[in-house]
Design a protein around this motif. Structure first.
Motif, PDB file in Angstrom:
ATOM      1  N   LEU A  78       8.272  -3.644  -6.628  1.00  0.00           N
ATOM      2  CA  LEU A  78       8.603  -4.579  -7.701  1.00  0.00           C
ATOM      3  C   LEU A  78       9.616  -4.023  -8.688  1.00  0.00           C
ATOM      4  O   LEU A  78      10.406  -4.776  -9.248  1.00  0.00           O
ATOM      5  CB  LEU A  78       7.325  -4.964  -8.466  1.00  0.00           C
ATOM      6  N   LEU A  79       9.571  -2.725  -8.927  1.00  0.00           N
ATOM      7  CA  LEU A  79      10.417  -2.144  -9.956  1.00  0.00           C
ATOM      8  C   LEU A  79      10.616  -0.661  -9.674  1.00  0.00           C
ATOM      9  O   LEU A  79       9.670   0.026  -9.270  1.00  0.00           O
ATOM     10  CB  LEU A  79       9.734  -2.317 -11.322  1.00  0.00           C
ATOM     11  N   GLU A  80      11.847  -0.182  -9.898  1.00  0.00           N
ATOM     12  CA  GLU A  80      12.125   1.255  -9.785  1.00  0.00           C
ATOM     13  C   GLU A  80      12.763   1.718 -11.085  1.00  0.00           C
ATOM     14  O   GLU A  80      13.768   1.163 -11.532  1.00  0.00           O
ATOM     15  CB  GLU A  80      13.055   1.554  -8.621  1.00  0.00           C
ATOM     16  N   HIS A  82      13.251   5.599 -13.337  1.00  0.00           N
ATOM     17  CA  HIS A  82      13.026   7.037 -13.522  1.00  0.00           C
ATOM     18  C   HIS A  82      12.343   7.678 -12.309  1.00  0.00           C
ATOM     19  O   HIS A  82      11.332   8.374 -12.437  1.00  0.00           O
ATOM     20  CB  HIS A  82      12.220   7.301 -14.791  1.00  0.00           C
ATOM     21  N   ASN A  83      12.886   7.419 -11.134  1.00  0.00           N
ATOM     22  CA  ASN A  83      12.376   7.999  -9.882  1.00  0.00           C
ATOM     23  C   ASN A  83      10.952   7.563  -9.552  1.00  0.00           C
ATOM     24  O   ASN A  83      10.252   8.242  -8.799  1.00  0.00           O
ATOM     25  CB  ASN A  83      12.466   9.525  -9.911  1.00  0.00           C
ATOM     26  N   THR A  84      10.513   6.456 -10.139  1.00  0.00           N
ATOM     27  CA  THR A  84       9.161   5.938  -9.918  1.00  0.00           C
ATOM     28  C   THR A  84       9.267   4.490  -9.450  1.00  0.00           C
ATOM     29  O   THR A  84       9.979   3.695 -10.051  1.00  0.00           O
ATOM     30  CB  THR A  84       8.348   5.984 -11.227  1.00  0.00           C
ATOM     31  N   ASN A  85       8.579   4.180  -8.354  1.00  0.00           N
ATOM     32  CA  ASN A  85       8.505   2.803  -7.853  1.00  0.00           C
ATOM     33  C   ASN A  85       7.140   2.223  -8.171  1.00  0.00           C
ATOM     34  O   ASN A  85       6.114   2.876  -7.926  1.00  0.00           O
ATOM     35  CB  ASN A  85       8.696   2.752  -6.335  1.00  0.00           C
ATOM     36  N   ILE A  86       7.121   1.004  -8.696  1.00  0.00           N
ATOM     37  CA  ILE A  86       5.871   0.293  -8.926  1.00  0.00           C
ATOM     38  C   ILE A  86       5.756  -0.760  -7.830  1.00  0.00           C
ATOM     39  O   ILE A  86       6.677  -1.553  -7.627  1.00  0.00           O
ATOM     40  CB  ILE A  86       5.847  -0.346 -10.327  1.00  0.00           C
ATOM     41  N   LEU A  87       4.639  -0.744  -7.125  1.00  0.00           N
ATOM     42  CA  LEU A  87       4.411  -1.661  -6.016  1.00  0.00           C
ATOM     43  C   LEU A  87       3.191  -2.537  -6.276  1.00  0.00           C
ATOM     44  O   LEU A  87       2.191  -2.053  -6.826  1.00  0.00           O
ATOM     45  CB  LEU A  87       4.155  -0.883  -4.721  1.00  0.00           C
ATOM     46  N   ILE A  98      -9.091 -13.435  -9.682  1.00  0.00           N
ATOM     47  CA  ILE A  98      -8.100 -12.960  -8.718  1.00  0.00           C
ATOM     48  C   ILE A  98      -7.666 -11.607  -9.244  1.00  0.00           C
ATOM     49  O   ILE A  98      -7.215 -11.483 -10.383  1.00  0.00           O
ATOM     50  CB  ILE A  98      -6.901 -13.921  -8.587  1.00  0.00           C
ATOM     51  N   TYR A  99      -7.835 -10.577  -8.414  1.00  0.00           N
ATOM     52  CA  TYR A  99      -7.611  -9.203  -8.848  1.00  0.00           C
ATOM     53  C   TYR A  99      -6.312  -8.668  -8.255  1.00  0.00           C
ATOM     54  O   TYR A  99      -6.095  -8.721  -7.045  1.00  0.00           O
ATOM     55  CB  TYR A  99      -8.795  -8.332  -8.428  1.00  0.00           C
ATOM     56  N   PHE A 100      -5.435  -8.144  -9.113  1.00  0.00           N
ATOM     57  CA  PHE A 100      -4.132  -7.618  -8.742  1.00  0.00           C
ATOM     58  C   PHE A 100      -4.142  -6.102  -8.905  1.00  0.00           C
ATOM     59  O   PHE A 100      -4.464  -5.601  -9.983  1.00  0.00           O
ATOM     60  CB  PHE A 100      -3.040  -8.216  -9.641  1.00  0.00           C
ATOM     61  N   SER A 101      -3.773  -5.384  -7.854  1.00  0.00           N
ATOM     62  CA  SER A 101      -3.736  -3.918  -7.890  1.00  0.00           C
ATOM     63  C   SER A 101      -2.309  -3.432  -7.656  1.00  0.00           C
ATOM     64  O   SER A 101      -1.639  -3.868  -6.718  1.00  0.00           O
ATOM     65  CB  SER A 101      -4.643  -3.320  -6.814  1.00  0.00           C
ATOM     66  N   PHE A 102      -1.869  -2.522  -8.520  1.00  0.00           N
ATOM     67  CA  PHE A 102      -0.530  -1.957  -8.458  1.00  0.00           C
ATOM     68  C   PHE A 102      -0.640  -0.455  -8.244  1.00  0.00           C
ATOM     69  O   PHE A 102      -1.545   0.183  -8.767  1.00  0.00           O
ATOM     70  CB  PHE A 102       0.224  -2.220  -9.765  1.00  0.00           C
ATOM     71  N   THR A 103       0.288   0.089  -7.501  1.00  0.00           N
ATOM     72  CA  THR A 103       0.323   1.523  -7.279  1.00  0.00           C
ATOM     73  C   THR A 103       1.742   2.025  -7.527  1.00  0.00           C
ATOM     74  O   THR A 103       2.664   1.221  -7.643  1.00  0.00           O
ATOM     75  CB  THR A 103      -0.161   1.882  -5.854  1.00  0.00           C
ATOM     76  N   THR A 104       1.894   3.312  -7.633  1.00  0.00           N
ATOM     77  CA  THR A 104       3.217   3.901  -7.843  1.00  0.00           C
ATOM     78  C   THR A 104       3.513   4.928  -6.760  1.00  0.00           C
ATOM     79  O   THR A 104       2.605   5.568  -6.231  1.00  0.00           O
ATOM     80  CB  THR A 104       3.319   4.589  -9.216  1.00  0.00           C
ATOM     81  N   THR A 105       4.788   5.034  -6.444  1.00  0.00           N
ATOM     82  CA  THR A 105       5.263   6.114  -5.584  1.00  0.00           C
ATOM     83  C   THR A 105       6.378   6.817  -6.343  1.00  0.00           C
ATOM     84  O   THR A 105       6.989   6.236  -7.244  1.00  0.00           O
ATOM     85  CB  THR A 105       5.780   5.594  -4.228  1.00  0.00           C
TER      86      THR A 105
END
Length: 188
Positions: A78-80, A82-87, A98-105
């Protein structure tokens, strides 16, 4: 027979060397290995540059699990920053919300870089939960209440939307989150 034993011994030694090289590489040079060393301050210096960096994300309607007990495993970037991706990791209609879970890489650089982390990484190696706000807005930028909110593991976060608010997200919605902190790191 001695020649055969020598070949087996050489192959065994080569296998051990390959395993040690691979292990050293994964511990020291992969994204996961570098982020672990940075967070633990194992050979790296880490400093907080900016608190509560705001992020804005739009959730498309096709990503939302509107049917009861429906679960969508998505892994959508969804967004990149500072070298971090939010998914968007997954969306689950649990009936009561309705539960939404986000992770980072992370795209970690070996010598130095920046990263966003969901919380405060303390000098003593402990972690403090973020103090950031999470706000939700419908397509017309009208704010509506957030249900349950969660953080972790690592730099992940999640939230629920109650059934009475779900009509507001039928055309998608915006997530405004200020729980990420910007860190600088460098190899000592």
């Amino acid at each position: 027979m001695t020649k055969r034993k020598n070949i087996v011994l050489v192959l065994l030694i080569l296998s051990v060397i390959v395993i040690l090289i691979y292990r050293s590489y994964t511990i020291n040079f992969t994204n996961e290995g570098i982020i672990n060393k940075v967070i633990d301050r194992d050979g790296y210096s880490l400093s907080l540059e900016t608190k509560q960096i705001p992020v804005e994300i739009f959730i498309k309607p096709e990503w939302i699990a509107f049917n009861l007990d429906e679960r969508k495993e998505l892994k959508i970037p969804l967004l990149e920053m500072h070298n971090t991706n939010i998914l968007l990791d997954n969306v689950w209609n649990r009936g009561n919300d309705i539960y939404f879970s986000f992770t980072t890489t992370f795209h970690m650089k070996y010598k130095a870089g920046k990263l966003l982390y969901n919380g405060f990484l303390n000098e003593d190696g402990t972690f403090t939960s973020p103090a950031g706000e999470l706000k939700l807005y419908d397509q017309n930028m009208n704010e509506f209440p957030v249900g349950q909110i969660g953080t972790g593991p690592g730099s992940s976060f999640s939230f629920g939307i109650q059934p009475e608010e779900q009509k507001l997200i039928s055309e998608g919605f915006y997530v405004m989150y200020s729980g990420f902190n910007l860190y600088n790191y460098y190899k000592r």
